[in-house]
Write an enzyme that holds these catalytic residues in place. Structure first.
Site, PDB file in Angstrom:
ATOM      1  N   HIS A 141     -10.270  -2.187  11.730  1.00 53.55           N
ATOM      2  CA  HIS A 141      -9.221  -3.048  11.173  1.00 53.55           C
ATOM      3  C   HIS A 141      -8.968  -4.170  12.174  1.00 53.55           C
ATOM      4  O   HIS A 141      -7.997  -4.125  12.929  1.00 53.55           O
ATOM      5  CB  HIS A 141      -7.973  -2.184  10.957  1.00 53.55           C
ATOM      6  N   LYS A 194      -9.676  -2.084   1.744  1.00 52.98           N
ATOM      7  CA  LYS A 194      -9.268  -0.977   2.604  1.00 52.98           C
ATOM      8  C   LYS A 194     -10.071   0.298   2.275  1.00 52.98           C
ATOM      9  O   LYS A 194     -10.446   1.056   3.161  1.00 52.98           O
ATOM     10  CB  LYS A 194      -7.778  -0.700   2.439  1.00 52.98           C
ATOM     11  N   ASP A 200      -9.386  -9.539   8.951  1.00 51.20           N
ATOM     12  CA  ASP A 200      -8.828  -8.207   8.674  1.00 51.20           C
ATOM     13  C   ASP A 200      -9.759  -7.041   8.997  1.00 51.20           C
ATOM     14  O   ASP A 200      -9.299  -5.995   9.399  1.00 51.20           O
ATOM     15  CB  ASP A 200      -8.410  -8.137   7.199  1.00 51.20           C
ATOM     16  N   ARG A 231       0.844  -1.194   0.000  1.00 52.29           N
ATOM     17  CA  ARG A 231       0.000   0.000   0.000  1.00 52.29           C
ATOM     18  C   ARG A 231       0.879   1.245   0.000  1.00 52.29           C
ATOM     19  O   ARG A 231       1.898   1.300   0.661  1.00 52.29           O
ATOM     20  CB  ARG A 231      -0.903   0.031   1.246  1.00 52.29           C
ATOM     21  N   CYS A 260       0.994  -7.996  11.627  1.00 49.44           N
ATOM     22  CA  CYS A 260       1.321  -8.296  13.024  1.00 49.44           C
ATOM     23  C   CYS A 260       0.593  -9.552  13.499  1.00 49.44           C
ATOM     24  O   CYS A 260       0.391  -9.739  14.701  1.00 49.44           O
ATOM     25  CB  CYS A 260       0.967  -7.136  13.934  1.00 49.44           C
ATOM     26  N   SER A 308      -1.054  -3.868  10.369  1.00 52.04           N
ATOM     27  CA  SER A 308      -0.778  -4.748   9.242  1.00 52.04           C
ATOM     28  C   SER A 308       0.447  -5.609   9.516  1.00 52.04           C
ATOM     29  O   SER A 308       1.450  -5.117  10.040  1.00 52.04           O
ATOM     30  CB  SER A 308      -0.505  -3.908   7.993  1.00 52.04           C
ATOM     31  N   ARG A 349       1.657 -12.238  -1.006  1.00 51.47           N
ATOM     32  CA  ARG A 349       0.312 -12.476  -0.467  1.00 51.47           C
ATOM     33  C   ARG A 349      -0.349 -13.699  -1.071  1.00 51.47           C
ATOM     34  O   ARG A 349       0.005 -14.126  -2.162  1.00 51.47           O
ATOM     35  CB  ARG A 349      -0.568 -11.250  -0.783  1.00 51.47           C
ATOM     36  N   TYR A 400      -1.766  -3.167  -6.724  1.00 56.03           N
ATOM     37  CA  TYR A 400      -1.583  -3.851  -5.445  1.00 56.03           C
ATOM     38  C   TYR A 400      -2.917  -3.952  -4.676  1.00 56.03           C
ATOM     39  O   TYR A 400      -3.669  -2.967  -4.603  1.00 56.03           O
ATOM     40  CB  TYR A 400      -0.532  -3.122  -4.583  1.00 56.03           C
TER      41      TYR A 400
HETATM   42  C1  OXD Z   1      -2.983  -4.483   5.314  1.00 53.72           C
HETATM   43  C2  OXD Z   1      -3.656  -5.591   4.640  1.00 53.72           C
HETATM   44  O1  OXD Z   1      -2.036  -3.923   4.760  1.00 53.72           O
HETATM   45  O2  OXD Z   1      -4.534  -6.203   5.246  1.00 53.72           O
HETATM   46  O3  OXD Z   1      -3.383  -4.162   6.436  1.00 53.72           O
HETATM   47  O4  OXD Z   1      -3.348  -5.864   3.477  1.00 53.72           O
HETATM   48 MN    MN Z   2      -5.072  -5.251   7.100  1.00 56.41          MN
END
Ligand code: OXD
Ligand code: MN
Length: 604
Positions: A246, A226, A297, A89, A270, A268, A390, A217
């Site tokens: 989130h 998002k 998420d 991102r 984590c 993100s 991913r 992306y």
């Molecule tokens: C982020 C995702 O970047 O979920 O938080 O992709």
């Molecule tokens: Mn996320």
């Protein structure tokens, strides 16, 4: 060769190019306007059918956008390699476009609404010449849910279409949900020339519109995720009295059959996906504990008027998870989920058509093609997969999917957990004194940065509620909204803070993490159900070392004490480093934040 700009009716000579008869007149009018702007050669209205998936997948393979993987090992799985300049991102290129700067607030990049359109319109002007525009209708949320939202994404990326059909409820189902209503998010996306100099992700919350240009992306281009489900939805939530967060959402079933749902906000990369799919240690499964995933998420939460309790849904239908570090050891459910029907992005390809990434297996394959398409061997000195590579997999592939994941009424949330990645200072687990204190803990949460966003990694940044890059409006109003939500609830979730990442002076992790996090979760659940002990400390309610089960772990009681230790000098330094956030909000800080900080200082 000049190609005529097809209008919707001209395009009818091409298959799927006619507007879906189920799409309403507002949709068809808007699509025509965007066709006139972007001037694609062809328009394809997506219906979400299996035949369409097969057809588009083949087209993506023929165009070199997807590589088919070994059908025996990974049925219906594909690899995509992105442009190396487009792997995460781009927060510095993400804008909230509103009439006044104050509406976006001090933590967002802002553009004035008209200036935003004026900046992007020339980029979109004719950008789809020679390309196909896909019309992708989708629903965020279980069909029929009071919170479900419809979006329509127009994109020239077939990769985006194929990802959207995994991540959302995509196709004709959205027209049914929408009916004659005008309430759909207008999502316009083009890859453009994938040039970071011409990359903008712009949100127009008051027009229910998103324009994203120049990136393919996921977080920049799958606009349901998002952009809609967090940035636009957070604005709608604030206006309508609900919350878009989130967070992961998981269910924990005890041996007695009691079910507790827990939502957790981690920044993100984590470990939200790992925690949401946690497999408890054998001792716990033998006893009958079971963990199920609602989402990994994003959650949308509202207060149920009858019970006065917080309920939540996961607006997504799939996972867009980070792969490096994911293995049968660390997250078996994620590995099962991505065994079929999955799109991999920026991982390595092995000679037998399988995929590999750092941490998938102990031994690296002797050779592979890396994420940039180059020959790779373990001693080549480069990573085979990108650190933010991913997988996109449908949630139905998760063996631990919660039965309520598709329930329009959602689930009752008993606990909210905040947790960053912190090598020092922050203990493994503690509980907030009450909701207001919990909001303060979430608002001041810090975390060491990761590869999920472009920029320096490993520095502590304040990430309120893990929402810093995703709050679609002024953070001052966002915090006020959190405080006000309490007043709508007759019984509110308990709030906790966790840190799986604390290290000792030698830099070794003190806590094993992954499935063993069940031991911490058990204390959290027992607190919510009024069963577990906690002692009052300066920072919150804490388990004593003996309150966390460490039987069968290599962690000693002494290490447990170290994990839970609170060094008041470090806490003081932490308060000082929170000033950065407080200063940003200068003069605008909700009074609850100031009072909570003062109370904390007096407790030290
Ligand atoms: C982020 C995702 O970047 O979920 O938080 O992709
Ligand atoms: Mn996320």
């Amino acid at each position: 060769m000049t190609i005529a700009n097809p209008t919707i009716s001209q395009a009818s000579t091409i298959d799927h190019s006619k507007p879906s008869p189920a799409a309403n007149v507002q949709v068809t009018k808007w699509v025509q306007k965007m066709i006139d702007l972007c001037r694609p050669d062809q328009v394809v209205w997506c219906d979400g059918s299996k035949a369409e998936r097969v057809r588009l997948t083949q087209q993506a393979i023929d165009a070199g956008v997807l590589i088919k993987l070994n059908e025996q090992k990974l049925p219906n799985c594909y690899l995509h390699r992105s442009n190396p300049n487009d792997v995460a991102r781009s927060e510095h290129l993400t804008f909230i476009c509103t009439p006044s700067e104050d509406m976006a607030g001090p933590t967002n990049n802002w553009m004035e609404t008209k200036a935003g359109y004026a900046k992007l319109r020339p980029l979109f002007d004719g950008c789809m010449k020679g390309r196909t525009m896909y019309v992708v209708p989708f629903v965020m949320g279980p069909i029929g849910s009071p919170l479900a939202k419809v979006g329509v994404e127009l994109t020239d990326s077939i990769y985006v279409v194929l990802n959207m059909r995994i991540m959302t409820r995509m196709g004709d189902v959205a027209w049914k949900q929408l009916g004659e209503s005008d309430e759909f998010t207008r999502c316009l996306h083009s890859l453009g020339d994938v040039n970071p100099e011409r990359r903008y992700i712009c949100h127009f919350p008051y027009d229910n519109t998103i324009w994203s240009f120049g990136s393919g992306y996921g977080g920049n281009a799958l606009l349901g995720k998002k952009c809609l489900a967090l940035r636009i939805a957070s604005v709608l939530g604030q206006q309508q009295g609900w919350m878009a967060e989130h967070m992961l959402l998981m269910g924990a079933q005890s041996p007695q059959g009691e079910k507790t749902y827990v939502a957790a906000a981690f920044p993100s990369s984590c470990g939200k996906t790992n925690f949401a799919m946690l497999i408890p240690p054998k001792k716990y499964t033998d006893q009958g504990w079971k963990i199920t995933t609602v989402g990994d998420d994003i959650v949308w939460m509202w207060v149920d008027e009858k019970s006065g309790r917080l309920r939540a849904i996961n607006p997504e239908a799939g996972y867009f998870g980070v792969v490096p570090g994911t293995s049968l050891h660390t997250n078996p459910n994620a590995m099962f989920a991505m065994n079929k029907d999955t799109i991999y992005t920026n991982v390595a390809l092995t000679p037998d058509g399988d995929v590999w990434w750092e941490g998938k297996t102990d031994a690296a394959p002797p050779k592979a093609i890396d994420w940039q398409g180059q020959e790779w061997t373990p001693d080549s000195g480069r990573k085979a997969s990108h650190p933010n590579s991913r997988f996109t997999a449908p949630m139905v592939n998760n063996p631990a999917l919660d039965p309520a994941a598709n329930d329009p009424d959602g689930v009752v949330v008993s606990a909210i957990i905040f947790g960053g990645r912190r090598s020092r200072t922050i203990p493994l687990v503690f509980q907030a004194f009450n909701w207001v204190h919990g909001v303060y803990l979430g608002a001041t949460m810090g975390s060491e940065t990761t590869a999920a966003a472009v920029g320096q990694q490993g520095v502590v940044r304040r990430d309120p509620m893990a929402m810093l890059p995703f709050i679609g409006y002024n953070i001052r109003d966002y915090l006020v909204h959190w405080f006000r939500m309490r007043k709508k609830m007759s019984d509110c979730p308990r709030i906790f803070n966790v840190n799986w990442f604390r290290k000792d002076d030698q830099g070794r992790y003190l806590w094993p993490g992954f499935g063993e996090n069940m031991r911490v979760l058990k204390w959290i659940i027992d607190r919510c159900q009024g069963r577990a002990y906690a002692k009052e400390t300066a920072i919150g309610w804490m388990p004593r070392a003996e309150d966390i089960d460490i039987e069968g772990l290599a962690v000693t009681r002494d290490q447990m004490k170290q994990l839970q230790s609170v060094n008041l000098e470090e806490v003081k330094a932490e308060i000082m480093s929170q000033e950065e956030l407080f200063l940003k909000l200068a003069g605008d800080l909700p009074k609850e934040m100031i009072f909570q900080r003062e109370l904390l200082v007096t407790r030290l």
